[in-house]
Design an enzyme around this catalytic site. Structure first.
Site, short mmCIF file in Angstrom:
data_model
loop_
_atom_site.label_atom_id
_atom_site.label_comp_id
_atom_site.label_asym_id
_atom_site.label_seq_id
_atom_site.Cartn_x
_atom_site.Cartn_y
_atom_site.Cartn_z
N TYR A 142 0.86 -1.18 0.00
CA TYR A 142 0.00 0.00 0.00
C TYR A 142 0.89 1.23 0.00
O TYR A 142 1.84 1.32 0.77
CB TYR A 142 -0.89 0.01 1.24
CG TYR A 142 -1.76 1.24 1.37
CD1 TYR A 142 -2.80 1.49 0.47
CD2 TYR A 142 -1.55 2.15 2.40
CE1 TYR A 142 -3.60 2.61 0.60
CE2 TYR A 142 -2.37 3.28 2.54
CZ TYR A 142 -3.38 3.51 1.63
OH TYR A 142 -4.18 4.61 1.76
N ASP A 237 9.26 3.08 -0.29
CA ASP A 237 8.21 3.71 0.49
C ASP A 237 8.43 3.32 1.95
O ASP A 237 8.05 2.22 2.38
CB ASP A 237 6.83 3.25 -0.01
CG ASP A 237 5.70 3.87 0.79
OD1 ASP A 237 5.99 4.60 1.77
OD2 ASP A 237 4.54 3.62 0.45
N LYS A 265 4.14 8.93 9.03
CA LYS A 265 4.01 8.27 10.34
C LYS A 265 5.04 8.79 11.37
O LYS A 265 4.87 9.90 11.84
CB LYS A 265 4.02 6.75 10.16
CG LYS A 265 2.85 6.35 9.23
CD LYS A 265 2.47 4.89 9.21
CE LYS A 265 1.14 4.74 8.50
NZ LYS A 265 1.17 4.08 7.21
C1 PLP Z 1 0.48 4.60 5.87
C2 PLP Z 1 1.17 4.38 4.60
C3 PLP Z 1 1.03 5.25 3.50
C4 PLP Z 1 0.02 6.36 3.48
O1 PLP Z 1 0.26 7.34 4.43
P1 PLP Z 1 -0.95 8.30 4.86
O2 PLP Z 1 -0.30 9.25 5.83
O3 PLP Z 1 -1.99 7.42 5.47
O4 PLP Z 1 -1.43 8.97 3.64
C5 PLP Z 1 1.83 5.05 2.39
N1 PLP Z 1 2.71 4.05 2.34
C6 PLP Z 1 2.88 3.19 3.37
C7 PLP Z 1 3.90 2.11 3.28
C8 PLP Z 1 2.10 3.31 4.52
O5 PLP Z 1 2.25 2.43 5.51
#
Ligand code: PLP
Length: 428
Positions: A142, A237, A265
């Site tokens: 994701y 990511d 995060k």
């Molecule tokens: C949480 C997450 C996102 C999205 O971040 P948001 O702050 O919710 O938009 C993208 N990539 C990864 C790997 C994530 O865990």
């Protein structure tokens, strides 16, 4: 009706599904979401006054636990001096310098307000830099909810993808190639077929959005080598793994240098903040230096920046990750041992301060394997743990998190609660 149930009923009148992000709605596990009123350290309290040991940590940011006094104080002091300026502040430079210093591949950084914005912008930048449209992602990873990223695999192995969400034009999904996680052979094949069209490969270097899937070292190495060979941009990511799995994030842990990285995060310390950055020559393509447009009214917001700065400084103490990693490992091995003693089909693993638990004999290595785990067993376990005062992610397909303030006693109590539930499951 409990207070949680009252609130959920009321929320659904004005908020779709009663929530502002879908997984919060408990659709996967069933039942009523808990509305939280307060968090402190490793604990949260719901609207009925029930206390839970929290293994979600706001889905990862809260590596210092809830309401860390230093983070809260810094935010309060900063708030008193103004909430936003839409103009540069010194804190943004400090945060950028800190990211560049800690993360091997980072030469320049741009701050945004969420992980989604970071990944969306990194993809646009990779396309602008290479002049190519196509990119590769992996099934089950994701990367936020940007249009090009909400794509599932196409009909054949090397055919481009289909939208996985309503509202995403098929025209856009056509540029996304979706491959299997941990399959280096597929990557080789994809580059052999489409190499001159591929702008980027984007990957969660430890997957945490299909439960936890650990990367095979040869998988990460293959994408590094192939991107270099074919002039594609490798994007790690690290929105979840950033400062969660080690001081240099996943790229530091596995010794792979991506071209661009995205963060979110933990870097916002519980406030809305994301970041993307990497190679200087690529970052020079971003506006105002270059032709790739990207902007944000609240980007680099002073409250988010200071929460991130204080958090990143507090986790820089010597031994921090050794302790967090050992504690998380102890937690998952305690759970595994308890399940095994009760004859429950269960496995668990951790990387740094993130963990996965699976109602499957061995930890899965791909999305297809994760989907074979026993979801009903998880859902029963989840609700029994919730009753016992342990808040796990409300889905069998999410990773969990241990914070620096989970005590040995907290961990032991959680394992004891799980053991009692495993005993019941074994009978039933
Ligand atoms: C949480 C997450 C996102 C999205 O971040 P948001 O702050 O919710 O938009 C993208 N990539 C990864 C790997 C994530 O865990």
């Amino acid at each position: 009706m409990t207070r949680n149930e009252e609130l959920f009923a009321r929320a659904q009148i004005t908020i779709p599904g009663g929530v502002n992000s879908p997984v919060r709605a408990f659709r996967s596990v069933g039942g009523c979401p808990r509305f939280f009123t307060r968090g402190e350290g490793a604990n949260v309290w719901d609207a009925d006054g029930k206390r839970y040991l929290d293994y979600v940590g706001s889905w990862g940011p809260l590596i210092l636990g809830h309401a860390d006094p230093d983070v809260v104080l810094a935010v309060q002091e900063t708030a008193a001096k103004g909430l936003s300026f839409g103009a540069p502040t010194e804190g943004e430079i400090e945060l950028a310098e800190l990211l560049v210093e800690r993360v091997p591949s980072m030469e320049m950084v741009r701050l945004v307000s969420s992980g989604t914005e970071a990944t969306m912008s990194a993809i646009r930048l990779a396309r602008g830099f290479t002049g190519r449209d196509a990119f590769i992602k992996f099934e089950g990873c994701y990367h936020g909810h940007g249009d090009s990223l909400l794509v599932k695999a196409g009909s054949g192995l090397l055919t481009f993808g289909n939208p996985s969400s309503g509202g995403v034009p098929a025209d856009l999904a056509q540029h996304t190639l979706v491959l299997d996680y941990n399959d280096a052979a597929q990557l080789h094949e994809a580059f052999a077929t489409h190499g001159d069209k591929i702008a980027a490969v984007i990957v969660e270097p430890v997957a945490g959005n299909m439960n936890l899937i650990a990367p095979k070292p040869e998988f990460l190495q293959a994408m590094r080598d192939l991107c270099t060979k074919h002039g594609a941009v490798l994007i790690f990511d690290e929105v979840m793994t950033g400062f969660r799995v080690g001081p240099g994030s996943a790229q530091g842990l596995y010794g792979i240098t991506p071209d661009l990285s995205t963060f979110g995060k933990i870097v916002g310390g519980g406030m809305p903040l994301g970041a993307f950055g990497g190679r200087r020559d690529i970052m020079h393509k971003i506006a105002p230096l270059g032709p790739v447009y990207q902007a944000g009214t609240l980007s680099g917001n002073p409250l988010s920046v200071v929460a991130g700065l204080v958090t990143l400084n507090k986790i820089a103490t010597p031994g921090f990750y050794e302790a967090l990693t050992a504690k998380t490992r102890g937690f998952v091995s305690g759970l595994s041992a308890a399940a095994q003693a009760r004859g429950i089909t269960f496995s668990a693993q951790s990387v740094g301060g993130m963990f996965g638990i699976y109602f499957a004999a061995t930890p899965p290595t791909s999305f297809a394997e994760v989907m074979q785990s026993d979801k009903d067993a998880f859902n029963g376990f989840f609700h029994a743990m919730l009753d016992a005062g342990v808040y796990l992610a409300p889905s069998a397909f999410e990773a969990g998190f241990v914070s620096a303030v989970h005590s040995d006693a907290d961990i032991a109590a959680t394992i004891a609660a799980a053991d009692a539930i495993f005993a019941t499951m074994a009978k039933g």
